[in-house]
Design a protein around this motif. Structure first.
Motif, short mmCIF file in Angstrom:
data_model
loop_
_atom_site.label_atom_id
_atom_site.label_comp_id
_atom_site.label_asym_id
_atom_site.label_seq_id
_atom_site.Cartn_x
_atom_site.Cartn_y
_atom_site.Cartn_z
N ILE A 28 0.88 -1.15 -0.02
CA ILE A 28 0.37 0.16 -0.13
C ILE A 28 1.06 0.90 -0.06
O ILE A 28 1.79 1.48 1.17
CB ILE A 28 -1.18 -0.11 1.29
CG1 ILE A 28 -1.45 -1.12 1.09
CG2 ILE A 28 -1.58 1.41 1.45
CD1 ILE A 28 -2.35 -1.78 2.76
N GLY A 31 2.09 8.79 2.13
CA GLY A 31 2.86 9.61 1.45
C GLY A 31 3.73 9.67 0.34
O GLY A 31 4.56 9.70 -0.38
N GLY A 32 4.13 7.52 0.70
CA GLY A 32 5.27 7.24 -0.40
C GLY A 32 6.52 7.32 0.45
O GLY A 32 7.98 6.63 0.18
N THR A 33 7.04 8.23 1.69
CA THR A 33 8.26 8.73 1.86
C THR A 33 9.19 7.54 2.38
O THR A 33 10.76 8.22 2.17
CB THR A 33 7.94 9.87 2.75
OG1 THR A 33 7.55 9.24 4.44
CG2 THR A 33 7.21 10.94 2.05
N LEU A 35 8.05 3.81 1.90
CA LEU A 35 8.04 3.10 1.20
C LEU A 35 8.73 3.01 -0.21
O LEU A 35 9.43 2.32 -0.69
CB LEU A 35 6.47 2.78 0.81
CG LEU A 35 5.84 1.22 -0.55
CD1 LEU A 35 6.40 0.44 0.12
CD2 LEU A 35 4.77 1.29 -0.85
N THR A 109 2.02 11.03 5.84
CA THR A 109 0.13 10.71 6.21
C THR A 109 0.66 9.95 7.73
O THR A 109 1.01 9.48 7.61
CB THR A 109 -0.62 9.68 5.71
OG1 THR A 109 0.27 8.25 5.67
CG2 THR A 109 -0.19 10.28 3.63
N ARG A 161 6.24 8.04 15.58
CA ARG A 161 6.71 9.01 16.82
C ARG A 161 5.00 8.77 16.95
O ARG A 161 4.88 9.68 18.08
CB ARG A 161 6.70 10.67 16.03
CG ARG A 161 8.78 10.08 16.64
CD ARG A 161 8.69 11.33 14.97
NE ARG A 161 9.62 13.05 16.47
CZ ARG A 161 10.73 12.83 15.86
NH1 ARG A 161 11.05 12.33 14.92
NH2 ARG A 161 11.61 13.30 16.35
N PRO A 234 15.69 16.98 11.45
CA PRO A 234 14.70 15.93 11.62
C PRO A 234 15.57 14.45 11.28
O PRO A 234 15.82 14.11 10.48
CB PRO A 234 14.12 16.21 10.50
CG PRO A 234 15.59 16.43 9.27
CD PRO A 234 16.06 17.96 10.64
N ASP A 235 15.18 13.69 13.27
CA ASP A 235 15.78 12.95 13.40
C ASP A 235 14.70 11.92 14.03
O ASP A 235 14.72 12.93 14.82
CB ASP A 235 17.08 12.94 13.20
CG ASP A 235 18.10 11.33 13.00
OD1 ASP A 235 17.62 10.27 12.92
OD2 ASP A 235 19.24 11.96 13.60
#
Ligand SMILES: Cc1cc2nc3c(=O)[nH]c(=O)nc-3n(C[C@H](O)[C@H](O)[C@H](O)COP(=O)(O)OP(=O)(O)OC[C@H]3O[C@@H](n4cnc5c(N)ncnc54)[C@H](O)[C@@H]3O)c2cc1C
Length: 329
Positions: A28, A31-33, A35, A109, A161, A234-235
């Motif tokens: 599925i 957003g694909g970030t 996958l 998402t 998170r 961003p970690d």
């Protein structure tokens, strides 16, 4: 990347029709970030990718008559962050803010965030989720691995998170499939599991099931998330905790305390809850709950520093929920 079929259905029923029954053969795409990177690295090699972003029923945010907040799985994190319905759930807002990348918040998402795959570097370099039945992380670099729930082969940590906050808030997910009319409501707590072999994923969804909505009960008390990070940016946090407290007459009547990034699942700490229930919230009782939370920790060779971080995260999540935040990392 391996060639794959692509489908962009417009309804939940069409999604179910397009999902195959075997794990790894269909994935599925939200957003694909997460996958897409895994597919580019050939870690995940589906034959078919089903994009769910064009299904209208998955894009809604609704307050139901019983006060439950129902959020569609493809609602993006930035939309949720700005939504007025999020106000009673600071634990969720703080977790989304922790992602600290506008691009990820706009593209990622809610469903994808919760179900993103582990960041374990053995998994991400193609050595499998359990990395040689746990041998590689046991003998190798396990700085960021689990300090709870790591007695079996799974040593990775749950990545989401938002999941600790969702478990603390007693949220559920609506799951449909595999049959056309199958619909189930499952607690977020039981959505996650510790896999025992490579054929199992870190969640309990079947490959032909779809998570459609997060169902978050009306917030009647106080809640917060606290993350211990190694720096700004961003970690992922090194350890985190979410606390949901019911406070009456100045003492905690009920508590759900959940640790994140320390175990293969979000880690519900009954010990921390027992330590804080019946007590007023202050530095001392928060610290006692933090100390109780780590009693059963079992660090690996290089990650005992996380025990102290987990303890601090619990204490600060409790203080933050009760509006008593005082500094921090
Ligand atoms: C470069 C980079 C840096 C990042 N840094 C951080 C960071 O610092 N902190 C942090 O917290 N996160 C970070 N992330 C992770 C990011 O938050 C997640 O990748 C994102 O939230 C996933 O959402 P998505 O919609 O893009 O998921 P996708 O990639 O589309 O999906 C993720 C997984 O969930 C499954 N899935 C998605 N929706 C459903 C559904 N409805 N039902 C069943 N299965 C579903 C997919 O099949 C896939 O396996 C980073 C990601 C990248 C690429």
């Amino acid at each position: 990347m391996k060639n794959f079929e692509y489908a962009a259905p417009r309804s939940e029923a069409e999604v179910l029709t397009l999902l195959h029954s075997r794990s790894g053969h269909t994935e599925i795409l939200a957003g694909g970030t997460d996958l897409v990177g895994l597919m580019q690295a050939n870690i995940v090699r589906p034959e078919r990718v089903v994009n769910i972003l064009e299904v209208p029923s998955l894009q809604t945010i609704e307050q139901l008559d019983n006060g439950v907040l129902a959020v569609g799985s493809t609602v993006t994190l930035d939309v949720l962050l700005d939504h007025p319905y999020l106000t009673p759930y600071p634990a969720l807002r703080q977790a989304i803010e922790g992602i600290a990348s506008m691009q990820l918040q706009c593209q990622g998402t809610l469903g994808g965030e919760v179900l993103q795959r582990p960041q374990c570097w053995f998994f991400r370099s193609g050595r499998g989720l359990l990395a040689g039945g746990g041998k590689l992380p046991t003998e190798g670099d396990n700085r960021f691995h689990a300090i709870f729930g790591n007695h079996g082969p799974a040593k990775f940590v749950s990545t989401s998170r938002l999941a600790p906050a969702l478990v603390a808030l007693n949220a559920q997910v609506r799951v449909i499939g595999p049959g056309e009319t199958d619909e189930n409501f499952v607690s977020v707590e039981s959505l996650f599991r510790t896999p025992r072999h490579e054929a199992e994923r870190e969640h309990t969804l079947l490959p032909n099931q779809l998570l459609t909505h997060l169902m978050i009960p009306a917030a009647t008390g106080f809640n917060a998330t606290y993350e211990v990070r190694h720096g700004a940016g961003p970690d992922y946090p090194l350890a985190s905790a979410a606390a949901a407290l019911e406070i009456e007459g100045g003492v905690v009547r009920e508590a759900r305390i959940v640790l994140g990034h320390v175990a293969p699942t979000p880690w519900l700490s009954h010990e921390a809850a027992a330590a804080i229930v019946g007590q007023p919230v202050n530095e001392e009782t928060g610290a006692a709950a933090g100390a109780a939370a780590i009693v059963s920790a079992s660090p690996l060779s290089n990650n005992d520093y996380k025990v102290q971080l987990a303890q601090v995260a619990v204490k600060r999540a409790i203080l933050r929920a009760a509006g008593q935040e005082t500094g921090g990392f």
